[in-house]
Design an enzyme around this catalytic site. Sequence first.
Site, PDB file in Angstrom:
ATOM      1  N   LYS A  13       0.849  -1.183   0.000  1.00 49.58           N
ATOM      2  CA  LYS A  13       0.000   0.000   0.000  1.00 49.58           C
ATOM      3  C   LYS A  13       0.890   1.239   0.000  1.00 49.58           C
ATOM      4  O   LYS A  13       1.793   1.378   0.831  1.00 49.58           O
ATOM      5  CB  LYS A  13      -0.902  -0.015   1.236  1.00 49.58           C
ATOM      6  N   GLU A  36     -19.562  -3.681  10.266  1.00 48.03           N
ATOM      7  CA  GLU A  36     -20.379  -2.793  11.089  1.00 48.03           C
ATOM      8  C   GLU A  36     -21.532  -3.530  11.764  1.00 48.03           C
ATOM      9  O   GLU A  36     -21.858  -3.258  12.929  1.00 48.03           O
ATOM     10  CB  GLU A  36     -20.922  -1.650  10.232  1.00 48.03           C
ATOM     11  N   ARG A  74     -25.215   0.355   7.366  1.00 49.58           N
ATOM     12  CA  ARG A  74     -25.078  -1.058   7.019  1.00 49.58           C
ATOM     13  C   ARG A  74     -25.502  -1.972   8.170  1.00 49.58           C
ATOM     14  O   ARG A  74     -25.539  -3.194   8.012  1.00 49.58           O
ATOM     15  CB  ARG A  74     -23.613  -1.335   6.654  1.00 49.58           C
TER      16      ARG A  74
END
Length: 608
Positions: free
Chosen positions: A291, A373, A401
Amino acid sequence: MTPPAPIAHETPLLDAIRTPADVRSLPESDLPRLAAEIRDRLVAVVSKTGGHLAPSLGVVELTIALCRVFDFPSDKLVWDVGHQAYAWKMLTGRNQRMGTLRRFGGIRGFPFPAESPYDAAVGGHAGVALATALGFAAARDAQGGAGHVIAVVGDASLTNGISLEALNAVRHTTERLILVINDNGMSISRNVGALARVFARQLTGLRYNRIRAAAETAGHRLRLFRLKAFYRTLKTIVKGILLRQHSSLFEDLGLRYIGPIDGHDIPALCDALRAAAEGHVPVALHIATVKGKGYPPAERNPSKWHGVGPWAADAAPKADRPTWSAAFGKTLRDLALADSRIHAITAAMRDGTGLDLFFRDLPARAHDVGICEGYALTFAAGLAAAGLRPIVALYSTFAQRAVDNLMHDVCLPNLPVTLCLDRAGFVGPDGPTHHGLYDLAMFRALPNLVIQAPCDAAGLAAALDAALRRNGPTVIRYPRGALPEGPAPRLPGATPGGPVILALGPTAFWAEPVARALGLALEPIDQVKPLPALVRTLGDRPLITLEDAAEEGGFGSAVAEVHRGPLLILGWPDRFVPQGSDAELRAACGLDAAGLRLRIAAFLSALP
């Protein structure tokens, strides 16, 4: 620390590309230079617009390889979280407009089908790409099509419940699907959980590949039969030690496993993608990436460079005042030091939600559940049922969500779980996938739930304290950015018994100059459910409600249910608000000072 200056190299190869076909036409020897030009362009653009830099830097070679191997848009590519998709936009006809990235009327920060035929699906939230790709594959199979369907999913997204449900469904849905697992060990923060450990173990396969390559080189140079036989035996032993059972996770689910592959080796990626495309079985292609690859500050600190604001010389300076997130985190940490029942939970957002202090000082009571979540809310319900006081900190746009988990697992048993919604009311350059406008409408109907919207720093601290004392569930919503200076304004109005502006939370600061200009009373409101007693005492006086949420179903709708006088509801309109700055979007939707004054004046002029 001042960020490095943006790179400003020329990009002739990239500038000549209009479609993925142009990438296929390049000689292989030009591809490393193309990758370097893409990275130069990424840094130069994001330095001015802000955006998700580190994720896109990590998949440059993968994006090039995908364009080399497949025929888009006939083949379908679904990105899981478009944080990774900036290079994709550059190679699919949007490079010349990248300077408008995340700006009002410009290129979106995520894949969006209305923007380009190359974007197969919206890609703003994690965990949905594999399920979407399965839908494309099933439709192709039903219609007798021949195209490929590829889903690029970050390893952190695989822990999401929808991803796991889709993995379970792959084998009985289609025989042709390619799942590319982009494994960089990161979501925004470091990945957590068992799957993260599985991928970490699988990356030892890269070490095996390097050992095997070295042994092959030595074996081919040494032409003695016995040494060659020894090499083959050594290769078998090394492979057995390092790769045993690595592929079982996916192959037990009916997918052929390929990898891990070096995600920055374009020829190896192309070979692996071609192998995946030739089979008649779903394939999981596991690639390892870095990354932030190619930009040293992002490689050294990928979390900080995941999503960044502009840092070029002409970018607007950041505010120095304390933020809502920081105030929440410090207040919660201080409360937890005095109350051992308090636990903090977040979903891969410990820094963004201000919980870094809590994780540092109280690690045994801090829980990062990854991009899950729904699980966060149900896990909190278990803690609360056992006598603890859990605080769940999520961004508003991601908390939606978990509506069912909040209803079924928290509100129905009336458990003392506090859900803190950061970025509530937020609009900005990430666009509608990240706007925090719908929490009030989604949550207001749930029984047993108290919903608070503090106006200022003191109100936030009071709301947290009250929530922890309740024996039932509470939602506390607050915005992104700097705390207001001083307490929320309250104005008596020029006419006793005249119209009143009821401003929810920090919108009292939006309303103050308008109320003064029009001589109206202004009352800051810090609670949506139940409504403050004040609302019922206003009789049939004309009321104007103002909220940093969708005007359908929110605070204004709650007032409309009890008020019998004239009422004007002001909030975000019943449509998806585009990307742009807060100032641009408020002006476009009539929620800046000029727009509010015009709309309120029109309402007042129509009164009898």
